[in-house]
Design a protein around this motif. Structure first.
Motif, short mmCIF file in Angstrom:
data_model
loop_
_atom_site.label_atom_id
_atom_site.label_comp_id
_atom_site.label_asym_id
_atom_site.label_seq_id
_atom_site.Cartn_x
_atom_site.Cartn_y
_atom_site.Cartn_z
N LEU A 4 -14.92 30.42 14.08
CA LEU A 4 -14.41 30.33 15.44
C LEU A 4 -15.23 29.27 16.16
N SER A 5 -14.62 28.11 16.39
CA SER A 5 -15.27 27.02 17.12
C SER A 5 -14.87 27.12 18.58
N VAL A 6 -15.85 27.21 19.46
CA VAL A 6 -15.57 27.42 20.89
C VAL A 6 -16.08 26.20 21.66
N THR A 7 -15.17 25.54 22.37
CA THR A 7 -15.50 24.27 23.00
C THR A 7 -14.70 24.07 24.27
N ALA A 8 -15.26 23.37 25.23
CA ALA A 8 -14.56 23.09 26.49
C ALA A 8 -13.67 21.86 26.39
N GLU A 9 -13.84 21.07 25.32
CA GLU A 9 -13.04 19.86 25.13
C GLU A 9 -12.68 19.74 23.66
N ILE A 10 -11.53 19.12 23.40
CA ILE A 10 -11.16 18.86 22.01
C ILE A 10 -10.15 17.71 21.99
N PHE A 11 -10.47 16.67 21.24
CA PHE A 11 -9.58 15.51 21.13
C PHE A 11 -8.42 15.85 20.18
N PRO A 12 -7.20 15.45 20.52
CA PRO A 12 -6.79 14.59 21.64
C PRO A 12 -6.27 15.35 22.85
N LEU A 13 -6.53 16.65 22.95
CA LEU A 13 -5.93 17.44 24.01
C LEU A 13 -6.63 17.28 25.35
N VAL A 14 -7.95 17.23 25.33
CA VAL A 14 -8.73 17.04 26.56
C VAL A 14 -10.06 16.41 26.18
N LYS A 15 -10.43 15.34 26.91
CA LYS A 15 -11.63 14.60 26.54
C LYS A 15 -12.29 13.99 27.75
N THR A 16 -13.61 14.20 27.87
CA THR A 16 -14.41 13.44 28.82
C THR A 16 -15.51 12.66 28.11
N GLY A 18 -17.94 12.41 23.97
CA GLY A 18 -18.02 12.58 22.53
C GLY A 18 -17.88 14.00 22.05
N LEU A 19 -18.19 14.98 22.91
CA LEU A 19 -18.00 16.38 22.52
C LEU A 19 -16.58 16.63 22.03
N ALA A 20 -15.60 16.08 22.74
CA ALA A 20 -14.21 16.29 22.36
C ALA A 20 -13.91 15.69 20.99
N ASP A 21 -14.44 14.51 20.72
CA ASP A 21 -14.20 13.87 19.43
C ASP A 21 -14.77 14.70 18.28
N VAL A 22 -15.96 15.22 18.47
CA VAL A 22 -16.59 16.03 17.43
C VAL A 22 -15.82 17.33 17.24
N ALA A 23 -15.49 17.99 18.35
CA ALA A 23 -14.79 19.27 18.25
C ALA A 23 -13.41 19.12 17.62
N GLY A 24 -12.81 17.94 17.77
CA GLY A 24 -11.49 17.71 17.19
C GLY A 24 -11.50 17.27 15.75
N SER A 25 -12.58 16.62 15.33
CA SER A 25 -12.60 16.06 13.97
C SER A 25 -13.36 16.92 12.95
N ASN A 246 -23.53 13.22 13.77
CA ASN A 246 -22.07 13.28 13.91
C ASN A 246 -21.37 12.27 13.02
N GLY A 247 -20.15 12.57 12.67
CA GLY A 247 -19.27 11.60 12.05
C GLY A 247 -18.13 11.28 13.00
N ILE A 248 -17.20 10.47 12.55
CA ILE A 248 -16.02 10.16 13.34
C ILE A 248 -14.77 10.44 12.50
N ASP A 249 -13.66 10.59 13.17
CA ASP A 249 -12.39 10.77 12.49
C ASP A 249 -11.91 9.40 12.01
N THR A 250 -12.05 9.15 10.73
CA THR A 250 -11.73 7.82 10.19
C THR A 250 -10.24 7.59 10.02
N GLU A 251 -9.43 8.58 10.34
CA GLU A 251 -7.99 8.36 10.41
C GLU A 251 -7.60 7.89 11.80
N LEU A 380 -21.36 8.06 19.60
CA LEU A 380 -20.21 7.77 18.75
C LEU A 380 -19.74 6.33 18.92
N THR A 381 -20.00 5.76 20.09
CA THR A 381 -19.54 4.39 20.35
C THR A 381 -20.02 3.42 19.29
#
Length: 484
Positions: A4-16, A18-25, A246-251, A380-381
């Motif tokens: 169970l991953s619990v996060t306030a942000e998740i890409f691509p649904l809501v992002k401010t 890098g947290l969102a990018d990590v939580a999504g990928s 961290n890694g990034i979503d390479t897709e 992540l940049t």
């Protein structure tokens, strides 16, 4: 294994950030290790609008005074649990702030409610699914670990990832009585934090294992300079603190197929990148140049060192380069860049705000990406820049120092350099880095080799996801769980 991953942000649904990018990928990367993740997020309008196959699974007539529904669904290949509580999350501003950038005064309650439900899901499961581990990200859901710690029935292992220790969720102590926790939870070993409530601090105390987003940052936060007032606690828990880059979503970030850029390219076809450079200059109204095109895509804040960059714009202009800045943040820093664009209209261009397609286009077209952060847990940049052949120029701190190999003589000779690091992290350090960049850019063969070497870097989640999988396996072993 179920997480169970619990996060306030998740890409691509809501992002401010890098947290969102990590939580999504990360959940997608973990599937290769036989790990199924369900991500629980607040039911912001963007989240509720993106869900497919949504079905209510739990109702709350009064969750901290608001009606709420826990909804299960899918979005962008992710299994989502969304807490649909319009009174808390259906707002016109951002996830944490209103349209004027002011924190919502009830953030303490919004994320307490979110954490309370997350703790229930962790303890009881939903329908025919039950998690083996709860993994909370940053302060927003950290209280879920506290609820679990003080639940007599809670047996589930608790993992907390700190993406940035500077954001802690600190609120007045008078709110404690409204959280529904036993009196002993407000103590030095719980939520008490300099006479206030510390959501992140409580989560750090309650977690069985704490991860941070780079090994260097794991060492840095043990010191007063980077510990943000929590260095004592981090030193007490040092055996339980693990740094995983961290890694990034390479897709999503793939220059050979990215739908957000016009001209696709790759390490094997680098010349196809050139039209993106011209398109970028045209987009920002800048004339063509034989000098380097520098860019900065970041929050315009003190932490990110963007005031340092604003103070050395003259170095770029004097050298014959161009500067493109895209981001938002502190009004004073925003004004400094817009003023620079007025003073140097043929050399500097600024776009305040954040636009995901534009960020991809800048990475695909600029020659170098400036990341002058005073501290950077991972960043992540610079990873996106490597992937897109945009040479990173980074401060020597945190994850930046681990992910970029400086173009010193030895690294250039060995053909392993991927960017430029600088220290001290101030205007003089950045000026010297810019001068190095100008010199290297003139040596086109070396610059192109630097660009290609960066593109060869493995920025994916492959290694880091394996580390998380190993960590999850260990945390399920009772003797590994040291927290009470």
């Amino acid at each position: 294994m179920n997480i169970l991953s619990v996060t306030a942000e998740i890409f691509p649904l809501v992002k401010t950030g890098g947290l969102a990018d990590v939580a999504g990928s990360l959940p997608k990367a973990l599937t290769a290790h036989g790990i199924h993740t369900r991500s629980m997020v607040p039911g912001y309008p963007s989240v509720m609008g993106a869900l497919t196959g949504a079905s209510p699974i739990r109702q709350y007539d009064s969750l901290f005074g608001e009606r709420a529904t826990l909804v299960a669904g899918r979005a962008d290949g992710l299994d989502i649990l969304a807490l649909d509580a319009p009174g808390f999350f259906d707002r016109q501003g951002g996830p944490y702030t209103d349209d004027h950038g002011k924190d919502y005064p009830d953030n303490w309650k919004r994320f307490a409610a979110f954490s309370f439900v997350a703790a229930q899901v962790a303890e009881q499961g939903v329908a025919d699914w039950r998690p083996d581990i709860i993994h909370a990200h940053d302060w927003h859901p950290a209280l879920s670990l506290v609820y679990l710690k003080f639940s007599s029935d809670a047996e589930i292992p608790r993992v907390l990832t700190v993406h940035n220790l500077a954001f802690q969720g600190q609120f007045p102590a008078r709110r404690f009585t409204e959280l529904g926790l036993p009196d002993e939870a407000y103590s030095i070993d719980g939520l008490e934090y300099y006479g206030d409530l510390g959501y992140l601090k409580g989560g750090l105390q309650a977690a069985d294992v704490i991860t941070v987003v780079s090994p260097t940052y794991a060492r840095e936060i043990m010191s007063p300079a980077f510990g943000m007032g929590l260095e004592g606690l981090m030193n007490e828990r040092h055996d339980d603190v693990i740094g995983i880059v961290n890694g990034i979503d390479t897709e999503v970030w793939d220059p050979s197929s990215d739908p957000l850029i016009e001209n696709h390219f790759s390490m094997r076809a680098p010349l196809r990148r050139l039209p993106n450079r011209q398109k970028l200059l045209d987009l920002f109204g800048l004339p063509n140049t034989s000098g380097p095109v520098f860019a900065a895509v970041n929050r315009l804040t003190w932490q990110k060192g963007m005031d340092i960059l604003a103070g050395v714009v003259d170095e770029i202009v004097k050298g014959g380069g161009k500067l493109i800045v895209h981001g938002q943040g502190d009004a004073v820093i925003e004004d400094a860049f817009t003023d620079a664009a007025r003073r140097f209209p043929h050399s500097v261009a600024v776009r305040i705000g954040y636009d995901e397609p534009l960020a991809h286009q800048i990475h695909a077209g600029a020659d170098a990406m400036l990341v002058p952060s005073r501290f950077e847990p991972c960043g992540l940049t610079q990873l996106y820049s490597l992937r897109y052949g945009c040479v990173p120029i980074v401060a020597r701190t945190g994850g930046l120092s681990e992910t970029i190999i400086d173009a010193n003589d030895a690294a250039l000779h060995a053909q392993v350099a991927t960017g430029i690091q600088f220290s001290p992290i101030d205007a003089n350090g950045l000026r010297l880095a810019l001068r190095r960049a100008f010199r290297l850019f003139k040596r086109r063969r070396i610059w192109e080799r630097l660009r290609r070497q960066g593109m060869r870097t493995d920025c994916s989640w492959h290694r880091s996801a394996a580390q998380y999988a190993e960590l999850y396996g260990k945390v399920l072993t009772p003797e590994i769980r040291l927290a009470g």
